[in-house]
Write a protein that holds these residues in place. Sequence first.
Motif, PDB file in Angstrom:
ATOM      1  N   MET A  39      43.828   5.693 -16.639  1.00  0.00           N
ATOM      2  CA  MET A  39      43.546   5.186 -15.304  1.00  0.00           C
ATOM      3  C   MET A  39      43.662   6.340 -14.319  1.00  0.00           C
ATOM      4  O   MET A  39      44.381   7.308 -14.570  1.00  0.00           O
ATOM      5  N   GLU A  77      45.419  -9.358 -16.590  1.00  0.00           N
ATOM      6  CA  GLU A  77      44.368  -8.342 -16.608  1.00  0.00           C
ATOM      7  C   GLU A  77      44.489  -7.484 -15.346  1.00  0.00           C
ATOM      8  O   GLU A  77      44.449  -8.011 -14.227  1.00  0.00           O
ATOM      9  N   TYR A 114      42.375  -5.011 -14.406  1.00  0.00           N
ATOM     10  CA  TYR A 114      41.179  -4.193 -14.185  1.00  0.00           C
ATOM     11  C   TYR A 114      40.486  -4.377 -12.842  1.00  0.00           C
ATOM     12  O   TYR A 114      39.487  -3.718 -12.565  1.00  0.00           O
ATOM     13  N   PHE A 137      39.553   2.473 -14.343  1.00  0.00           N
ATOM     14  CA  PHE A 137      40.093   2.285 -15.688  1.00  0.00           C
ATOM     15  C   PHE A 137      39.120   2.838 -16.723  1.00  0.00           C
ATOM     16  O   PHE A 137      37.897   2.670 -16.610  1.00  0.00           O
ATOM     17  N   ARG A 191      38.371   1.947 -20.189  1.00  0.00           N
ATOM     18  CA  ARG A 191      38.610   0.866 -21.152  1.00  0.00           C
ATOM     19  C   ARG A 191      37.743   1.093 -22.383  1.00  0.00           C
ATOM     20  O   ARG A 191      36.577   0.740 -22.423  1.00  0.00           O
ATOM     21  N   ILE A 221      35.661   1.418 -15.550  1.00  0.00           N
ATOM     22  CA  ILE A 221      35.657   0.353 -14.543  1.00  0.00           C
ATOM     23  C   ILE A 221      36.015   0.985 -13.212  1.00  0.00           C
ATOM     24  O   ILE A 221      37.118   1.504 -13.037  1.00  0.00           O
ATOM     25  N   ASN A 239      36.682   0.504  -9.373  1.00  0.00           N
ATOM     26  CA  ASN A 239      37.005  -0.472  -8.339  1.00  0.00           C
ATOM     27  C   ASN A 239      36.840   0.110  -6.940  1.00  0.00           C
ATOM     28  O   ASN A 239      36.897   1.330  -6.747  1.00  0.00           O
TER      29      ASN A 239
END
Length: 530
Positions: free
Chosen positions: A119, A141, A143, A150, A152, A157, A159
């Motif tokens: 992360m 979760e 995420y 992230f 994964r 991911i 954000n």
Amino acid sequence: MKITLVSPTPLDIFAPGVRILSSYMKEHGHKTKLIFLPGNLLKLRFEKEHVYHYPKDTMEEIVGLCRDSDLIGISFMTQYFDRAVQLTKFIKERLPLPVIWGGIHSTIKPEESIKYADMICIGEGEEPLLELTEKMEKNKEPYGVRNIWFNRNGNVIRNDLRPLIQDLDSLPFFDYDLDDHYIYDIEARHIIKMDNAMLEKSLPTGLGPGNKMQRAYRSMTDRGCPHKCAYCAVGMIKDMYASQRYLRRRSVRHSIEEIVQIKKRFPFVQLIQFFDDTFFARPLNEIEEFSVAYKEKVRLPFHCQGSPTTITEEKLKLLIDAGLVFVEMGIQSGSEKTQRLYNRTTPNKFILKAASTLNRYKSSLLSPCYHIILDNPWESKEDIKKTLDLVLDLPRPFWLKIASLTLYPQTMLYRKAKEENLIQDEFRDIYRKPFCFSKGSYLNYLIYLAGFNWFPRLVLRMLSNDWFVKLMERERLRGVYFTLYRFSDLLHKTGRGIRTILRGDTFRLSLYVHRFKNYCLNLGRTSADV
């Protein structure tokens, strides 16, 4: 949950990012452990292809300290990238624990950073780290946590950003509890538990009244900067938060309370260094409020920074009365063309006015420090000579802090350099560049000499004549100027040591002996790479 925060840091172990994160997480009921890994960049000055790394036994000690954690964070600046990568790989090979990166590099190079860590945190970390740990603790979760990307299973991911924290008084003070703090001891060559004695040994030093060296505590009373310089990542971060107030300040009460607590707990702290980008940017009424409170409750000498457009006589008088003894000011260049390039369009007359203001109070202040940037690929010899001319017009005494222009990722100059194909290898040209040391060149050496108050200005003006510059500024002589710089620097330090002995400044003398001892211990050993 327990979070271990690892900080590859300069030797001052200021590390404001991990310290505020630790305090914030503790305030919300979580446990933290801090590991400071102080290290310098000196080898990059003399070994251009050098890659810093930690010895294996040090890495094993770090892993041992991380075993009881639920989450491991690593916060660092760009010049410590190699060390952060090595740490991350070593930890992930030995522990089944998630690793999150934070700090300025993750913010300016997220796509690169997420390749190494599980992360990364972009922007401010207090609220996202708290939300992340609480979701992990409840087996939810995580995420969707804003500010965090992230990795994964190879899928990234990304954000969105959350708003900046506007009320800085809502945050706790920097964590100096020492309860679960560890530090790499350069002399012992292993990681030890931090205590008061080790903290006193590790804190930075600075000049106090009478040019006496004193142990210093560093703090920041704001977040952000009023300027948007083209060589600084602040410009890019301001653009990220374009609709929000970026420059935010703690209240005077909050800032003073922190210093009072530190002074009471650590009586060896004799000097305060405010590391705000531009302390003088505060309005006059805030400066007045601060000065009254500081003089009443702290009563220690302090340092701060200003810029030519923010330093005024009214503010300076108030701060001197409160205990100000030293000011740093950014000049960067005397060339109007370069000033436009840097987005620092302050006419030289205002720079000289600010310097004259400081000079009028030289009986109360130590010699000010002025920042200069060299090695600009877009500058001509004429531009560099204009900087030299400006330095020669500054009222003495002063000293110079000279930096080599580093094209940090996502700055305006970085993007310009990429467009013009001036960056061939980011690791060599940026991450491993010794930004504190300019290249060997004739004009650079003249500017270096101009920083010595005893050197005759008439001689420097003569040596900067076009005929001399044409004769002496040659590529094959760069090694000569680099050697001259090293020799002059050695003479300067020797003279400073002699003056220290004559003044009877035993503390400063002990620091010189300590540094020389460490230099001898580390000479030629890879274990000194921390």
